[in-house]
Design an enzyme around this catalytic site. Structure first.
Site, PDB file in Angstrom:
ATOM      1  N   LYS A  54       0.837  -1.207   0.000  1.00 16.60           N
ATOM      2  CA  LYS A  54       0.000   0.000   0.000  1.00 16.60           C
ATOM      3  C   LYS A  54       0.870   1.255   0.000  1.00 16.60           C
ATOM      4  CE  LYS A  54      -3.760  -2.570   2.088  1.00 16.60           C
ATOM      5  NZ  LYS A  54      -4.503  -2.965   3.301  1.00 16.60           N
ATOM      6  N   GLN A  98      -4.561  -1.275   9.351  1.00 12.04           N
ATOM      7  CA  GLN A  98      -4.430  -2.622   8.774  1.00 12.04           C
ATOM      8  C   GLN A  98      -5.038  -3.674   9.711  1.00 12.04           C
ATOM      9  OE1 GLN A  98      -3.209  -3.463   5.673  1.00 12.04           O
ATOM     10  NE2 GLN A  98      -3.857  -5.531   6.174  1.00 12.04           N
ATOM     11  N   ASP A 121     -10.925   2.626   3.782  1.00 10.17           N
ATOM     12  CA  ASP A 121     -11.288   1.217   3.591  1.00 10.17           C
ATOM     13  C   ASP A 121     -12.770   1.048   3.286  1.00 10.17           C
ATOM     14  OD1 ASP A 121      -9.252  -0.679   3.558  1.00 10.17           O
ATOM     15  OD2 ASP A 121      -8.888  -0.471   5.706  1.00 10.17           O
TER      16      ASP A 121
END
Ligand code: NDP
Length: 284
Positions: A54, A98, A121
């Protein structure tokens, strides 16, 4: 093999290229580059790989990434305090935490704390609610990326029946909402659905997101079906395999995503797309 391969790696690279162009145009117009905070708690090797990918994508596209690598011993209140700080900072447009978090931290409590307009997200209840109400804003990256992969086939998807194997909040459930938006009829299966073969045999589209290596058997696939394999599983000999029996399924399917090189790169590219969207939130 009769199935055509859906090349997620190439499709994601194309998307990242167009996102890079968008960021270049933003900065040329005098706006700041989007800022993304990437929070990693603990020392899971798999999470470290995902986070590295990422951050690499951020660098490629021109998104400024802020790294917060915290020890496994980080307490929930400490993490919440960090989220509050990031929520309030003007130079941070998006916040990514995460998953999975260490066991002593409750995922939902932390994710709910992220401001909905910084939720890259797309997991915040407000963003999921908007997707449910057919006004998507920040969208869960894996299902959204899977839609791009389906569309890349050029097939007329309208009216198709999709069977999703797996009903998690981050993949299976939002996948059904995304499919509804494009006129596909979804069925969601889970651990208590019973005879899965019966469902999969009827599917024009199979979305496998169960987390068990080669769980969906090739012999279940309806000839010509489109298969999106979300699963990422590491075998004992270190190989990555999906949730679908790739070789056998390829004999019957019309289209199939590989693992790796299918859904994974699209998830990261869609995260980048969300990160750019957060930079345009109304109070900027
Ligand atoms: P979860 O473990 O959160 O969910 C798994 C789902 O599968 C649950 O809904 C569960 O049912 C269902 N399930 C488990 N066993 C069975 C069974 N025997 N029969 C039918 N259904 C079953 O997983 P995730 O959704 O987070 O991830 C799924 C997979 O996708 C994993 O391999 C993960 O690594 C991968 N993944 C890949 C991403 C990518 O970018 N490519 C992104 C995210 C995930 P129940 O709800 O009843 O428990």
């Amino acid at each position: 093999m009769s199935a055509k391969l859906i090349d997620g790696k190439a499709i994601a690279a194309e998307l990242r290229q167009s996102l890079k162009q968008q960021v270049t145009e933003r900065t040329a117009a005098g706006k700041a580059a989007p800022g993304l905070a990437v929070v990693l708690v603990g020392d899971s090797a798999a999470s470290a790989v995902y986070v590295r990918n990422k951050r690499k994508a951020c660098a490629e596209i021109g998104i400024e990434s802020f790294a917060y690598d915290l020890p496994d011993s980080t307490g929930q209140s400490e993490l919440i305090a960090l989220i509050d700080e990031l929520n309030g900072r003007d130079d941070i447009d998006g916040i990514l935490v995460q998953l999975p978090l260490p066991k002593h931290i409750d995922d939902d409590t932390v994710l709910d704390r992220i401001r909905a307009d910084k939720d890259v997200d797309g997991f915040h209840p407000e963003n999921i609610g908007k997707l449910l109400q057919r006004r998507p804003t920040l969208r869960p990256c894996t299902p959204w990326g899977s839609i791009d992969l389906l569309k890349s086939t050029g097939e007329d998807l309208t009216g198709m029946h999709a069977v999703i194997v797996g009903a998690s909040s981050i993949v299976g459930r939002p996948m059904a909402l995304e499919l509804l938006l494009i006129g596909v009829t979804p069925t969601i299966c889970h651990s208590r659905s019973g005879d899965l073969e019966r469902y999969v045999r009827e599917a024009d589209i199979v979305i496998a997101a169960v987390g068990i290596p080669e769980f969906v058997k090739g012999s279940w696939i309806k000839p010509g079906a489109i298969i999106i394999d979300v699963g990422i599983n590491r075998t004992d000999d270190g190989k990555l395999v999906g949730d679908v029996e790739f070789e056998a399924a390829s004999q019957r399917a019309g289209w199939i995503t590989p693992v790796p090189g299918g859904v994974g790169p699209m998830t990261v590219a869609k995260l980048m797309q969300n990160a750019i969207t957060t930079a345009d939130r109304p109070n900027q």
